[in-house]
Design a protein around this motif. Structure first.
Motif, PDB file in Angstrom:
ATOM      1  N   MET A 202    -109.438  70.509 -42.397  1.00 25.31           N
ATOM      2  CA  MET A 202    -109.085  71.865 -41.969  1.00 25.31           C
ATOM      3  C   MET A 202    -110.330  72.697 -41.680  1.00 25.31           C
ATOM      4  SD  MET A 202    -106.052  72.457 -44.763  1.00 25.31           S
ATOM      5  CE  MET A 202    -105.811  74.172 -44.367  1.00 25.31           C
ATOM      6  N   MET A 203    -111.362  72.542 -42.505  1.00 22.25           N
ATOM      7  CA  MET A 203    -112.609  73.270 -42.263  1.00 22.25           C
ATOM      8  C   MET A 203    -113.208  72.884 -40.917  1.00 22.25           C
ATOM      9  SD  MET A 203    -114.485  73.087 -45.995  1.00 22.25           S
ATOM     10  CE  MET A 203    -115.958  73.916 -45.416  1.00 22.25           C
ATOM     11  N   LEU A 258    -101.834  74.019 -39.109  1.00 19.63           N
ATOM     12  CA  LEU A 258    -103.107  74.339 -38.470  1.00 19.63           C
ATOM     13  C   LEU A 258    -103.382  73.404 -37.292  1.00 19.63           C
ATOM     14  CD1 LEU A 258    -105.805  75.863 -38.371  1.00 19.63           C
ATOM     15  CD2 LEU A 258    -106.693  74.209 -40.047  1.00 19.63           C
ATOM     16  N   PHE A 259    -103.211  72.092 -37.500  1.00 20.84           N
ATOM     17  CA  PHE A 259    -103.469  71.141 -36.419  1.00 20.84           C
ATOM     18  C   PHE A 259    -102.458  71.313 -35.285  1.00 20.84           C
ATOM     19  CE2 PHE A 259    -106.500  69.364 -39.167  1.00 20.84           C
ATOM     20  CZ  PHE A 259    -107.208  68.373 -38.517  1.00 20.84           C
ATOM     21  N   THR A 260    -101.199  71.583 -35.654  1.00 16.02           N
ATOM     22  CA  THR A 260    -100.185  71.803 -34.613  1.00 16.02           C
ATOM     23  C   THR A 260    -100.519  73.039 -33.802  1.00 16.02           C
ATOM     24  OG1 THR A 260     -98.518  70.786 -36.038  1.00 16.02           O
ATOM     25  CG2 THR A 260     -97.721  72.107 -34.209  1.00 16.02           C
ATOM     26  N   LYS A 261    -100.977  74.094 -34.483  1.00 13.84           N
ATOM     27  CA  LYS A 261    -101.368  75.323 -33.791  1.00 13.84           C
ATOM     28  C   LYS A 261    -102.512  75.053 -32.805  1.00 13.84           C
ATOM     29  CE  LYS A 261    -103.872  79.570 -34.919  1.00 13.84           C
ATOM     30  NZ  LYS A 261    -104.483  80.334 -36.039  1.00 13.84           N
ATOM     31  N   PRO A 271     -94.099  79.502 -32.422  1.00 18.91           N
ATOM     32  CA  PRO A 271     -93.191  80.057 -33.449  1.00 18.91           C
ATOM     33  C   PRO A 271     -91.792  79.455 -33.371  1.00 18.91           C
ATOM     34  CG  PRO A 271     -94.451  81.811 -32.415  1.00 18.91           C
ATOM     35  CD  PRO A 271     -94.716  80.581 -31.612  1.00 18.91           C
ATOM     36  N   CYS A 272     -91.314  79.184 -32.161  1.00 18.24           N
ATOM     37  CA  CYS A 272     -89.983  78.586 -32.017  1.00 18.24           C
ATOM     38  C   CYS A 272     -89.950  77.186 -32.609  1.00 18.24           C
ATOM     39  CB  CYS A 272     -89.595  78.533 -30.540  1.00 18.24           C
ATOM     40  SG  CYS A 272     -89.480  80.149 -29.759  1.00 18.24           S
ATOM     41  N   LEU A 273     -91.021  76.417 -32.377  1.00 19.44           N
ATOM     42  CA  LEU A 273     -91.080  75.060 -32.933  1.00 19.44           C
ATOM     43  C   LEU A 273     -91.058  75.108 -34.462  1.00 19.44           C
ATOM     44  CD1 LEU A 273     -91.558  71.998 -32.710  1.00 19.44           C
ATOM     45  CD2 LEU A 273     -94.010  72.474 -32.632  1.00 19.44           C
ATOM     46  N   VAL A 274     -91.868  75.971 -35.047  1.00 18.70           N
ATOM     47  CA  VAL A 274     -91.917  76.070 -36.510  1.00 18.70           C
ATOM     48  C   VAL A 274     -90.566  76.530 -37.052  1.00 18.70           C
ATOM     49  CG1 VAL A 274     -93.053  77.184 -38.467  1.00 18.70           C
ATOM     50  CG2 VAL A 274     -94.391  76.528 -36.456  1.00 18.70           C
ATOM     51  N   SER A 275     -89.953  77.488 -36.360  1.00 16.65           N
ATOM     52  CA  SER A 275     -88.640  77.973 -36.795  1.00 16.65           C
ATOM     53  C   SER A 275     -87.611  76.856 -36.747  1.00 16.65           C
ATOM     54  CB  SER A 275     -88.214  79.143 -35.907  1.00 16.65           C
ATOM     55  OG  SER A 275     -86.984  79.670 -36.333  1.00 16.65           O
ATOM     56  N   ASP A 276     -87.638  76.041 -35.679  1.00 16.85           N
ATOM     57  CA  ASP A 276     -86.705  74.920 -35.578  1.00 16.85           C
ATOM     58  C   ASP A 276     -86.940  73.893 -36.675  1.00 16.85           C
ATOM     59  OD1 ASP A 276     -85.563  76.072 -33.381  1.00 16.85           O
ATOM     60  OD2 ASP A 276     -86.706  74.902 -31.916  1.00 16.85           O
ATOM     61  N   LEU A 311     -94.020  74.035 -45.850  1.00 20.33           N
ATOM     62  CA  LEU A 311     -94.098  74.386 -44.428  1.00 20.33           C
ATOM     63  C   LEU A 311     -94.097  75.907 -44.242  1.00 20.33           C
ATOM     64  CD1 LEU A 311     -91.809  71.751 -42.645  1.00 20.33           C
ATOM     65  CD2 LEU A 311     -94.280  72.035 -42.403  1.00 20.33           C
ATOM     66  N   CYS A 312     -93.279  76.596 -45.024  1.00 23.28           N
ATOM     67  CA  CYS A 312     -93.276  78.067 -44.968  1.00 23.28           C
ATOM     68  C   CYS A 312     -94.657  78.614 -45.332  1.00 23.28           C
ATOM     69  CB  CYS A 312     -92.221  78.628 -45.921  1.00 23.28           C
ATOM     70  SG  CYS A 312     -90.514  78.344 -45.412  1.00 23.28           S
ATOM     71  N   HIS A 313     -95.247  78.028 -46.365  1.00 19.25           N
ATOM     72  CA  HIS A 313     -96.589  78.464 -46.771  1.00 19.25           C
ATOM     73  C   HIS A 313     -97.586  78.236 -45.641  1.00 19.25           C
ATOM     74  CE1 HIS A 313    -100.240  77.957 -49.648  1.00 19.25           C
ATOM     75  NE2 HIS A 313    -100.180  79.168 -49.145  1.00 19.25           N
ATOM     76  N   GLY A 314     -97.508  77.058 -45.004  1.00 21.18           N
ATOM     77  CA  GLY A 314     -98.412  76.768 -43.899  1.00 21.18           C
ATOM     78  C   GLY A 314     -98.255  77.746 -42.754  1.00 21.18           C
ATOM     79  N   ALA A 315     -97.007  78.082 -42.417  1.00 13.50           N
ATOM     80  CA  ALA A 315     -96.766  79.015 -41.318  1.00 13.50           C
ATOM     81  C   ALA A 315     -97.305  80.406 -41.649  1.00 13.50           C
ATOM     82  CB  ALA A 315     -95.272  79.080 -41.011  1.00 13.50           C
ATOM     83  N   LEU A 316     -97.097  80.864 -42.874  1.00 15.13           N
ATOM     84  CA  LEU A 316     -97.559  82.201 -43.246  1.00 15.13           C
ATOM     85  C   LEU A 316     -99.083  82.280 -43.317  1.00 15.13           C
ATOM     86  CD1 LEU A 316     -94.957  82.977 -46.054  1.00 15.13           C
ATOM     87  CD2 LEU A 316     -95.104  84.095 -43.824  1.00 15.13           C
ATOM     88  N   ALA A 317     -99.724  81.189 -43.749  1.00 18.24           N
ATOM     89  CA  ALA A 317    -101.171  81.223 -43.951  1.00 18.24           C
ATOM     90  C   ALA A 317    -101.960  80.905 -42.688  1.00 18.24           C
ATOM     91  CB  ALA A 317    -101.555  80.235 -45.056  1.00 18.24           C
ATOM     92  N   MET A 318    -101.416  80.096 -41.794  1.00 18.14           N
ATOM     93  CA  MET A 318    -102.191  79.593 -40.667  1.00 18.14           C
ATOM     94  C   MET A 318    -101.864  80.245 -39.319  1.00 18.14           C
ATOM     95  SD  MET A 318    -104.391  77.620 -41.768  1.00 18.14           S
ATOM     96  CE  MET A 318    -104.774  77.114 -43.427  1.00 18.14           C
TER      97      MET A 318
END
Length: 1398
Positions: A202-203, A258-261, A271-276, A311-318
């Motif tokens: 990630m770094m 992070l990598f997906t972003k 955002p739609c992908l993560v929501s799905d 996954l929720c944590h990843g979305a909120l943090a990244m």
């Protein structure tokens, strides 16, 4: 107040290999002036600190190099060696950090060459194939990216290679982890390596972004793209793998997002992908092929609750939430994440998951605040106080603000605070103070009772939002109400924090609205006057907590209020001096002045000079009837804001006055406070004396001429010395023979503080006082006599004080040593248990003196051991310890031989446990990892282990008897029966039980004739100490035999456990560095297993448990595979034995299962805390299944054992919150077990039920059965244990159906009382609102039907329970309807009880 000594920083030095060293030497000049010479000197240093200084000089020289010099071979060689140095150092080595920070400032022409050198070194690092070295490579990669320009440039040049290395390492570590299943230590190490690899990946994306510019890297044929896809696939596998540590999974969730972003296009659809993904509605045809191939399991499989959480944590943090960069899709994702998280709140019950969920919800509220800064109106409507999302968030807060985990409670507080801020952010310029939502929230919180801890932080958040005036408008007595709550220590910190928030807010409001003379009076009336009333007239606990928690904060907010408080209290101090129950005005004045001085608002000179307090008043306080007033008066003298403040003569005299009258305080808490305060005073004397010495040393010649200044300093130092000397005199005078325990405890503790504080550290030549100068032979004898105290803490204090002074003590007189040694030996065989403790401390004291070895050599048991070792290099302590243990063991072996002939004789004359206790005590203070006489100690350890087994075989028939406290019955086992027969043969007459009701007289002809024994028959000799004594009769009772046996078992267990814990393990038979072998450890384990599973006497198996815990803790950390897996094997074996219940099993089947619960406790507690606790989970599931049998079985022993074991596990605090998920199953097992026709099952169920109630509701701290301190709301209870809602409702319905329809009388159901006890602990909360999924209303009709009962105690219980339920209109209406059907006295009784409660 006491200054802490700075820790010395240790830096490991860098060592260069021979080849590089030779190359460097070839470039060094003869005058040691060039760069190579300086670097050569640096790498040859052995001190890391010196190398740091040298590195700075090297870098300074590098910066001066011109462009022409930068390309020279010498510079390249030096830079190569600097690179090798950097990558060889450990990640936490300060030398590495200094090197990186120094190299950051190199000029450009040097930087280019340095990058080439670092790239070459890094390339070699990335070629590493040894799995054990992967962590070092990852640490180096992380260091390169951490504020190190050369490191970043090197990684940038090798970006593809770094990605490939990370991908390879992740795959190999995961594969290795699968192979090491069951090895918890190795698994944990690999887990942390895996975690580090994910973090470095990630770094790499976050800090080395140059490689992601453009679109070339996104081509499928690109090595970078392929490596990144491989990494995403690995992260997805880790995320879905429930066998990994939660920290690895949650970090993998961050990495996936992070990598997906970074890789996903178009960005606006991310955002739609993560929501799905979160809603499990991904259409694989509409997402990129690389995502399906890498994260296919996330798209197609059913995601577990933990995966959704991560996954929720990843979305909120990244993802980027600020400035509305994701638009409406981002707003929808934010609401979807809230929906998922709130749905998980009722499903995730494991403690680590509950903590993670609360933390992620708090992160969500912060993200919502960021989005609201530039959001649409729709989102504001969806997040205002009246919205569904906010309502569910509040429900989460109300359910979890009293959660047993501190982390969850803290996050609930943050969530509530952010909810208020979110609502404020949704308002369009409205007046916040008149907002309906905030008004409703304030009213609801104030309607709660003050015992609810969550109320305080929530009210504090509202005060910051709406202002304290709006709160006080509702009720002006709120400050007084909160102060009243502070009598409960558990609530005092919460209450004081709320009060601080309120009075600070109130002060700000009043300052802005009024002039000072007006607002200060108003502020005093609101916040200070209630305080003074409580200080004068409040109960002791309340005043103590108010002074500790509230008063310092009040004075910090308004220091000027101190004069107002003193003025009020001075006026009534003479008239209201207080009593033994109240402080009075005098006590309140002492408390205020003490607090003010401790926090720097006053000095003692100012107090006396300004007449705030007279010396007579201080003396009156020092001998006050109220304990806490005396403590406050002493605290006024001892506590200061500055640790170097000079003591005045007046203070010294008052302290002496205090010590004269307060050494014998009967309260342990008061004694502790006195000793603590005096220790602060001595620290202050020490610190201020050093300041005075430094002032004298720093004076110039002109200043030395001024005699007055010179005299003042020396006079003060002399006063210090005289003062402490007089204190020591008083303390030693108080240690006279026959002095009370409180006096001895206080005196020894204070003397210990003096010895510790006024010791002369190395390098300090000037000390104001030395306790050793006050010690003479009489005082040494006084301290030794303290060993005879029946209180062990006095023995400990006396021993520690003697150890601090033993270098100055002269005990080399052989006659004196001989007498003390002989006294210790006599005490070690005393029939009084505390005498052997005295013997142990006395021997431990003597062991430190050189002359003891000569004393021991006078005895033939020891002489032959040391005749050739008098000049050996071993320390005095080691030689003395070995000699003493040899002597004790030789006597013990003779005593065991006699005990095998006559256990009664042993119990009456030489109980053997004292010898073993002395051996254990001697070993405990010896550094067993640093011994010289390894051969002798190895032989000694083997003898001690064999002796333990032999002694155990002598005493075990008693403690394993079915009636160890009294009559010893015949046993079916032939060997044991023979031993019992021999004991019974000594009991005359055989046909009566008079042996157990009156003393047994051992007459002269029954005793061993010691005078006839000779040195040629050592085996027959009991012990040298009693040889030649005149024969005499002695009384022996069954209790004496029992005490002798169980204490012997206790000491054996402690000795064996201590040997396993402290001795170095000899893993190889030829090894010379170990003292105990693997086989010996296994034999000790079998010994503990045998006695824990078969002993019946609680004293025996409880202490065997203590030793067994020491053993299992060592086994769990052992590197030997055969030893490390032993606890797991033992656990599986005993569970199988319990489950099968073989008739041949020797498991002890008492009503509480004897030592079996202890055995399983020790095995499970040895499991590493940071592991997956798989053994605990397996055991709990197995025990729950046995405790609630599906089919009726004629054999109830497995059920009884499982219930008793569950009780022990639920009581054990070491399992923490890992055992909470099994509470619901435990409650069900107890209630169902209570309906069993077998008494043993009902008994075990009752005991387990009591434990579970304490575990759920906390330890009962009051006598009021109806107090809500140990209760919780129904919603909180059923939210934490949702499985109990339908179960309790069903069981209550079954109990209600036991009503006889013909007679109308109630047939009490067996589990009715347990059901009522649980439900009686629950009450509805005013915060419940419309939330009805877990409403208490369905329980009310069934309870009301039982009110019409002839059993009045049950009717009382049910009435109190219903009174708790009647707090909502729905419950009250249900109760009224049911009460209409009640008749006669029961209606009257129920109504009166309910009116009283409501």
């Amino acid at each position: 107040m006491v200054l802490k000594k700075k820790k010395e920083i240790q830096v490991d030095a860098f060592v260069l290999e021979c080849q590089e060293l030779e190359t460097l030497q070839s470039f060094a000049d003869a005058e040691d002036q060039n760069l190579a010479s300086l670097l050569l000197h640096c790498v040859q240093l052995s001190d890391g600190i010196h190398q740091i200084y040298c590195i700075k000089q090297i870098v300074t020289l590098l910066k001066k190099m011109d462009r022409n010099s930068a390309c020279s071979p010498m510079i390249k060689c030096c830079l190569d060696i600097v690179g090798v140095m950097y990558f060889s150092l450990g990640a936490k080595n300060p030398l590495k950090k200094v090197l990186a920070s120094s190299l950051n400032g190199l000029p450009e022409h040097i930087t280019t060459e340095a990058v080439h050198s670092f790239v070459r070194c890094l390339k070699e690092e990335l070629k590493t194939t040894d799995l054990s070295l992967y962590r070092k490579v990852m640490d180096n990669l992380a260091s390169c990216m951490e504020n190190f320009s050369l490191g970043k440039a090197s990684i940038n040049n090798l970006f593809k290679e770094v990605l490939q290395f990370l991908q390879k390492s992740l795959v190999e570590i995961q594969e290795e982890n699968r192979k090491l299943s069951g090895n918890s230590i190795a698994e944990t190490r690999l887990m942390h390596d895996l975690l580090m690899a994910i973090k470095v990946s990630m770094m790499l994306l976050q800090k080395v972004q140059e490689n992601f510019q453009g679109s070339l890297w996104k081509k499928p044929s690109s090595l970078v793209w392929q490596s990144m896809c491989g990494l995403v696939k690995s992260f997805t596998n880790f995320l879905m793998d429930g066998g990994l540590l939660p920290t690895v999974q949650t970090t993998s969730g961050l990495a996936v997002i992070l990598f997906t972003k970074t890789m996903f296009e178009p960005v606006e659809k991310l955002p739609c992908l993560v929501s799905d993904l979160l809603l499990h509605s991904v259409n694989c045809a509409s997402v990129p092929e690389w995502f399906v191939s890498s994260c296919g399991s996330l798209c197609t499989e059913e995601l577990s609750d933990s995966v959704l959480l991560f996954l929720c944590h990843g979305a909120l943090a990244m993802l980027e939430w600020k400035n509305g960069s994701m638009g409406e899709n981002g707003e929808k994702l934010l609401l979807d994440i809230a929906l998922v998280l709130l749905s998980l709140a009722s499903q995730l019950k494991e403690s680590n998951m509950a903590v993670s969920l609360s933390r992620i919800l708090a992160i969500w509220t912060n993200s919502a605040l960021d989005v609201l800064e530039s959001s649409s109106q729709n989102l504001k409507c969806s997040l205002n106080g009246n919205s569904n999302t906010t309502g569910k968030l509040l429900e989460y807060v109300y359910t979890h603000w009293e959660h047993p985990l501190d982390a969850v409670r803290h996050q609930a507080k943050l969530i509530f605070k952010n909810i208020v801020r979110i609502h404020q952010a949704t308002l369009k310029g409205s007046v916040v103070k008149s907002d309906p939502f905030l008004s409703m929230l304030t009213e609801s919180l104030l309607s709660l009772e003050w015992h609810v801890k969550g109320k305080y932080a929530s009210l504090g958040s509202l005060v910051e939002c709406v202002g304290v005036e709006n709160i006080l408008t509702v009720d002006r007595t709120i400050p007084a109400q909160i102060l009243d709550v502070m009598s409960d220590q558990t609530l005092a910190p919460y209450a004081s924090d709320l009060l601080e928030t309120m009075f600070i807010n109130h002060k700000s409001h009043l300052i802005s609205a009024f002039q000072k003379t007006i607002w200060i009076n108003h502020w005093h009336d609101t916040w200070v006057s209630p305080l003074l009333l409580i200080l004068c007239e409040g109960n002791p606990d309340q005043t103590t907590y108010v002074i500790d928690y509230y008063l310092p904060k009040l004075l910090k907010c308004s220091p000027d209020s101190l004069s107002y408080m003193i003025k009020i209290l001075q006026a009534s101090a003479d008239a209201n001096i207080g009593s033994c129950n109240t402080r009075g005005a005098l006590g309140a004045l002492m408390a205020c002045l003490r607090t003010a001085r401790a926090h720097g608002h006053l000095q003692f000179r100012d107090i006396m000079r300004d007449g705030l307090l007279s010396t007579g008043c201080v003396k009156q306080g020092l001998v006050h009837q109220h304990n806490q007033v005396r403590i406050d008066a002493l605290g006024l003298l001892c506590e200061t804001h500055r640790s170097t403040e000079i003591l005045t003569m007046e203070e010294m005299q008052l302290v002496q006055f205090f010590i004269t009258y307060n050494l014998n305080s009967q309260s342990p808490a008061v004694r502790q406070q006195i000793c603590s305060l005096l220790k602060k005073l001595f620290c202050r004397i020490q610190e201020s004396s050093q300041v005075l010495y430094k002032l004298e040393q720093s004076k110039t010649k002109q200043e030395l001429i001024k005699e007055s200044a010179k005299w003042d300093h020396f006079a003060t130092l002399q006063q210090y010395k005289d003062f402490i000397s007089s204190i020591c005199d008083k303390l030693f005078e108080a240690l006279f023979p026959g002095s009370s325990h409180p006096t001895r405890f206080s005196s020894l503790t204070i003397l210990g503080s003096i010895a510790e504080i006024f010791s002369a550290p190395e390098g300090q030549t000037q000390a104001v006082f030395q306790l050793a100068q006050e010690i003479d032979s009489t005082r040494v004898q006084t301290l030794i006599q303290c060993f005879a105290s029946t209180f062990e803490e006095v023995k400990v204090l006396a021993f520690e004080l003697l150890m601090k002074l033993h270098d100055m003590l002269d005990l080399q007189d052989s006659e004196n040593l001989h007498l003390l040694f002989q006294a210790a030996m006599d005490l070690s065989i005393s029939t009084k248990p505390y005498d052997c403790v005295t013997a142990s401390y006395l021997l431990n004291f003597l062991i430190h003196h050189k002359g003891l070895l000569n004393v021991c050599l006078k005895y033939q048991q020891v002489a032959h051991t040391f005749q050739i070792y008098e000049d050996m290099s071993a320390s005095t302590m080691e030689k003395n310890t070995l000699a003493v243990i040899k002597y004790l063991l030789a006597n013990l072996e003779r005593e065991i031989f006699q005990a095998e002939k006559s256990l009664l004789q042993a119990a009456a004359s030489f109980p053997m446990y004292g010898r073993v206790h002395c051996i254990t005590g001697a070993l405990q203070q010896l550094p067993l990892n640093n011994l010289t006489l390894m051969t002798e100690w190895r032989q000694m350890v083997a003898k001690l282990i064999l002796m333990s087994y032999r002694l155990s075989s002598v005493v075990s028939p008693i403690v394993q008897s079915s009636s160890p406290e009294g009559l010893i019955p015949m046993d079916t086992d032939s060997e044991t029966a023979g031993r019992l027969q021999m004991i019974l043969h000594e009991i005359q007459p055989r046909d009566t039980n008079d042996y157990f009701t009156q003393a047994k007289i051992l007459k002269e002809h029954h005793r061993v004739d010691f005078e006839k024994l000779t040195d040629n028959e050592p085996v027959e000799n009991v012990c040298p100490e009693i040889t030649g004594k005149e024969s005499q009769t002695c009384d022996v009772t069954a209790q004496m035999v029992l005490v002798c046996c169980w204490r012997s078992m206790k000491e054996i267990s402690l000795l064996l456990g201590m040997l396993c814990k402290l001795l170095p393990l000899q893993t190889v038979s030829e090894s010379s560095d170990g003292l105990i072998t693997v086989e010996q450890v296994k034999d000790i384990g079998d010994y503990f297993k045998h006695h824990l599973l078969q002993s019946r006497h609680r004293g025996a198996f409880e202490l065997a448990y203590t030793g067994f815990v020491m053993l299992t803790e060592i086994l769990s950390r052992c590197t030997s595979e055969s030893l490390r897996t032993l606890p797991q094997q033992w656990l599986y074996n005993v569970l199988e034995e319990i489950k099968t219940c073989d008739p041949s099993s020797k498991l002890c089947a008492t009503r509480r299962s004897a030592g079996i619960p202890f055995y399983i406790q020790a095995l499970l507690a040895s499991e590493p805390k940071k592991s997956k606790t798989s053994l605990l989970k397996i055991t709990m599931n197995e025990l729950i299944s046995l405790a609630v049998p599906v089919n009726e079985s004629p054999n109830i022993i497995p059920q009884v054992h499982s219930l008793n074991i569950l009780r022990a596990l639920f009581r054990d605090t070491r399992f923490g919150e890992n055992i909470i998920p099994y509470i619901a199953d435990g409650i069900q097992a107890t209630i169902l077990g209570f309906t069993s026709p077998v008494w043993a099952v009902r008994n075990s169920s009752t005991l387990l039920f009591s434990t579970l109630i304490t575990r759920i509701f906390g330890v009962k701290r009051g006598k009021d059965e109806n107090s809500k301190k140990n209760r919780m709301t129904g919603r909180e209870f059923f939210s934490r244990f949702p499985a109990l809602y339908p179960f309790l409702l069903q069981q209550l319905e079954v109990a209600a159906r036991t009503m006889d329809s013909e007679t109308g009388e109630l047939k009490l159901h067996p589990s009715l009382f347990l059901l009522l006890l649980i439900l009686g602990k629950l009450y509805p909360s005013p915060m419940d609102g419309t939330y009805s999924a877990l409403s208490m209303a369905p329980f009310v009709p069934f309870i009301m039907r039982k009110l019409d009962a002839k059993n009045l105690p049950d009717c009382n219980c049910q009435c109190y329970e219903i009174g708790g339920f009647y707090q909502q209109p729905t419950e009250i209406s249900v109760g009224i309807n049911v009460q209409r059907d009640m008749k006669g006295n029961r209606l009257v009784k129920a109504s009166l009880t309910l009116i009283q409660l409501l």
